[in-house]
Design an enzyme around this catalytic site. Structure first.
Site, mmCIF file in Angstrom:
data_model
loop_
_atom_site.group_PDB
_atom_site.id
_atom_site.type_symbol
_atom_site.label_atom_id
_atom_site.label_comp_id
_atom_site.label_asym_id
_atom_site.label_seq_id
_atom_site.Cartn_x
_atom_site.Cartn_y
_atom_site.Cartn_z
ATOM 1 N N ARG A 144 -11.973 -7.449 12.793
ATOM 2 C CA ARG A 144 -12.561 -6.758 13.939
ATOM 3 C C ARG A 144 -14.009 -7.108 14.212
ATOM 4 N NH1 ARG A 144 -11.073 -1.392 11.158
ATOM 5 N NH2 ARG A 144 -11.412 -2.890 9.502
ATOM 6 N N ARG A 174 -7.494 -16.137 4.992
ATOM 7 C CA ARG A 174 -6.517 -16.867 5.804
ATOM 8 C C ARG A 174 -6.342 -18.316 5.367
ATOM 9 N NH1 ARG A 174 -3.757 -12.573 7.465
ATOM 10 N NH2 ARG A 174 -5.103 -11.073 8.505
ATOM 11 N N GLN A 182 -2.298 -11.521 14.088
ATOM 12 C CA GLN A 182 -2.877 -11.428 12.740
ATOM 13 C C GLN A 182 -4.387 -11.602 12.793
ATOM 14 O OE1 GLN A 182 -0.908 -14.400 10.214
ATOM 15 N NE2 GLN A 182 0.072 -12.691 9.193
ATOM 16 N N TRP A 183 -4.796 -12.587 13.565
ATOM 17 C CA TRP A 183 -6.194 -12.997 13.652
ATOM 18 C C TRP A 183 -7.080 -11.833 14.120
ATOM 19 C CZ3 TRP A 183 -7.150 -18.722 14.449
ATOM 20 C CH2 TRP A 183 -8.502 -19.030 14.582
#
Lengths: 302, 302, 302, 302
Positions: free
Chosen positions: D114, D223, D109-110
């Site tokens: 980009r 997040r 996910q992290w």
């Protein structure tokens, strides 16, 4: 490769529905559109869309009002010039969009190329299919004894059998438990975002991946290289064929100046000059380390 | 806008030559292709190519095998959901390529948006045209007295005349000297890469600019905003019309959730809640600075 | 270079105020911090901050818990290996922040390198200074007769005088009018965001520019190259000295494998192999175009 | 969290070795440097390096010669203004480098963010450790019945026991087979790059991750949000504390304008205006869908 009849009929439907466009069209790519090109045991690459062709590269380099030059030879010459001198921006003017099905451990290498757009199938939201990559026997390779990051000969005999059995059985058991954990029959059912953590890295995922031609060629240079891991290299090689059909001049220049070329250090160039003057150059008098010298010999001897 | 007959005929030739494609096609964009949309006194925007349509957004969000949903209403609902929840990657799956002619000082603002591909006309290699942006009288604005980064009323009378005369005369003289310096008739001729430094920032340049829809919408949110400088805003507004014709669902969602929306701080939300309970909230008891309160009032009062 | 006494004293104040840190510190960079390194007639480069050193590169390559290796020789060997094999991500782990003063036409080339962070002095908000780049006589070059994108000998005699006079007078007049237009004494005063359009491209601007070491080295490879325009090359060359003091191992590897190296095409490599076997290879039997052959000879002959 | 004594002593050694620097130093971050902040059962975050502080943000926004303003209050006011008006480039002038240990499914996910630099521990080259994330009982959540992408109550009783047993046993067996397959005792030994495919997504990996403050805040907004998956949210929350200690003004502005704020659509704003005039607005007469209305009520009611 496993396409369901529904998936195949959706693909067939898209291939049946041409419309007229004023945009640049690449005949070689129209042949590829939507069709799944098989890679590995269950994977594929599908071209979903593309923008531009060889002429679009020269058109952008010239910031022109019309198409590229009338003379095709001029387009090719300019493309080779741009590639040779690392003028990357005109190649960024072409774009490709792919649908790729690939094992998770391959996806993890692939995603390191950050200059691209990605939409991956969500295992938080959806249920993954029971599809795992199991290497063919000839690709079940031993750890290389000379290269920490490579592989050697294929395993054989009982060792190969045992490895294949482990890979298959562990994948099946992990998937059985995945299914059982998320089931809501007679129980609450574990959240999908948690259950997926039980699945091994050879399970297949899929994504839409969109990238410009410059960055795609950079990807291919690294991943179609002999030192790339076999399982990503076969995707890169399949993509090379697609690019060849899409922008033949650019692909030829890429082969000559990138894939088939080599970068020599100042020390290596000096050695070449000494050799051409007839001097005997050895690793000892080259100024290079053993590793460098071995790579240099590989380049010089072809 | 100034297109030479040759340029216009190149454009006409491209608009005359349709071919068949299997790719997603946006009828609204086919109408725009290649045609120059005039902006400012000599500038333009031309759509050179595009990839994708509204259905391509939902197709990528679903990582699907076929087109978007059968039911158009579902596509629109999903697009609105994605926009509302800041899911940006599906919008990155559409791409547009433009040919833009614009004054250099506008180009310098534009280029700050880094997530795009650019090929600019090279003044090292080529000779720039004698075309300068001269504001229409109604856009010859005074410095704002309330905003250091804004403009106020239009200049008037003799001051306006003098400013226009300066802008025109200085541009013409600078260009005369540019031409004279690079001339190789009876002299060596100054290098183009040096001579260009004599030209003012209202000279026109041109470039090919390619960007994905997500980053284009981000550009439009900032540059079609009332606080953007007029000379770039008119480009953004012209582009808004193009995007509306290209991906009507996405553009509508963009208007509702971005252009027409507003972000309220935690403090501002608390004030709204107090107001809705009937409490009288003023700047003094709001916890906001005067600047924030003024902006908040602008949002609340519409 | 023109620093006001106030600016110089701000710099002096920053150089006087050391604190203790646990971070990696590069002694060579501490010497550079804040000090203005003069470039061109009024420009400069100032190092404002940096992150990492040579050891930080190997530390990241190894994803290690402590510093790089104990043995410095191991760090250097690994850095050379990483550079030689195009492993770019460890070099991205170092970062530098600069304050740069540079002519606008140089800034326009520089900004094409998009993978960096930029904050430029705003001419919408603030008033630009009366500082223009005027080439020294030896850099007042004629257009190259062999290269459309290059320059030849320096201009001489009356032509040189006239060019310098044009550059100086046009700049001064443009600035006089800029000042007069924005003045609010006895008139409304033109908006700054408009008045700036009258200023030529040799006026100085300034920015904060932050970039990682990998992208900085890419910038230096292109801009410290002999084919880069002189006016940006001097900035790149000044930066090369800074990088050498910052990460000496990485800079040495960069010199050997990038700046001093060369990429040979597959055809050029084949020619080298034939030559080493004693065959006489000429442009005619080389398979290369005349341009390629000339470049190849330049590499082979050193 | 599991640090070996060797790892802990390397960390201690780094914390013991301060040097003097002229760079901007953030006292709150010096406290954090190198120390492992535990996250989940075996994971951690370690700050390896940082560049800049609150003053560096305003210094870049002003392109100034010295530090930020003398008056701290001015720095804070400007930072809040920049955050409120989405001026992102000054926040890009601060940078942080972290060492993170995290389960593979969290890493996947992290990595979607980009705009960052990453060096991950290589399972092609090295052998992974036997460390797996096993959820604490209170985080072993059922699939949400209202949200396809969320989780509900914790599992209980025999179902919980069975899930934990599956997760533990499958991980242990997969790792046993991984070790057995790569062993070169009495056999060839499978290549590491292949053997890793047998390992499930809850195995821990680690990487160096470097990002600028603007992109870090964007990461945290998504997040550290209540809708993010718990297992990545705890990393984001630990990072929030780090950022608060690093750049307290910027973090406070981020809390007020991003984390605690909300974006209202044009339709939602119109509803607020009608409500403030005393009109009774319901979902039916709001023009919003049910989903939008529910979200809107959540914002308005706090």
């Amino acid at each position: 490769m496993t396409l369901t009849p529904e998936q195949q009929s959706e693909i067939d439907a898209q291939r049946a529905s041409g419309t007229t466009t004023l945009r640049a069209t690449a005949p070689g790519m129209e042949q590829h559109l939507y069709t799944a090109i098989p890679v590995l045991d269950h994977g594929f690459i599908r071209v979903i869309d593309y923008m531009g062709d060889d002429a679009a590269i020269t058109q952008a380099a010239r910031v022109s009002y019309g198409k590229g030059t009338k003379a095709v030879s001029n387009d090719e010459g300019l493309i080779r010039y741009l590639m040779r001198h690392w003028h990357s921006t005109p190649f960024e003017m072409c774009e490709i969009k792919l649908h790729v099905k690939l094992p998770v451990f391959v996806a993890r290498q692939w995603i390191r190329h950050r200059t691209a757009n990605v939409n991956e199938y969500s295992a938080r939201y959806s249920i993954l299919d029971r599809e795992f990559y199991i290497p063919a026997p000839e690709h079940l390779a031993a750890q290389s004894v000379v290269n920490n990051q490579g592989r050697g000969e294929a395993l054989s005999g009982e060792e190969a059998d045992r490895v294949l059995r482990y890979l298959r059985d562990d994948a099946m058991r992990a998937y059985d438990h995945y299914e059982e954990m998320i089931s809501d029959v007679g129980q609450q059912g574990l959240a999908r975002e948690l259950a997926r953590m039980n699945l091994p890295a050879n399970i297949y995922t899929q994504w839409y991946w969109k990238v410009d031609l410059h960055n795609l060629l950079h990807f291919l240079r690294l991943r179609a290289d002999a030192h790339a891991q076999y399982e990503i290299r076969v995707y890169a090689e399949a993509l090379c064929e697609v690019v060849r059909d899409w922008v033949p001049f650019a692909y030829k220049a890429f082969e000559d100046y990138r894939m088939g070329g080599a970068t020599l250090s100042s020390g290596a160039l000096e050695c070449v000059r000494r050799m051409l003057k007839g001097e005997e150059v050895t690793q000892e008098n080259s100024g290079m380390s053993k590793g460098e010298w071995r790579e240099f010999m590989g380049v010089i001897e072809g």
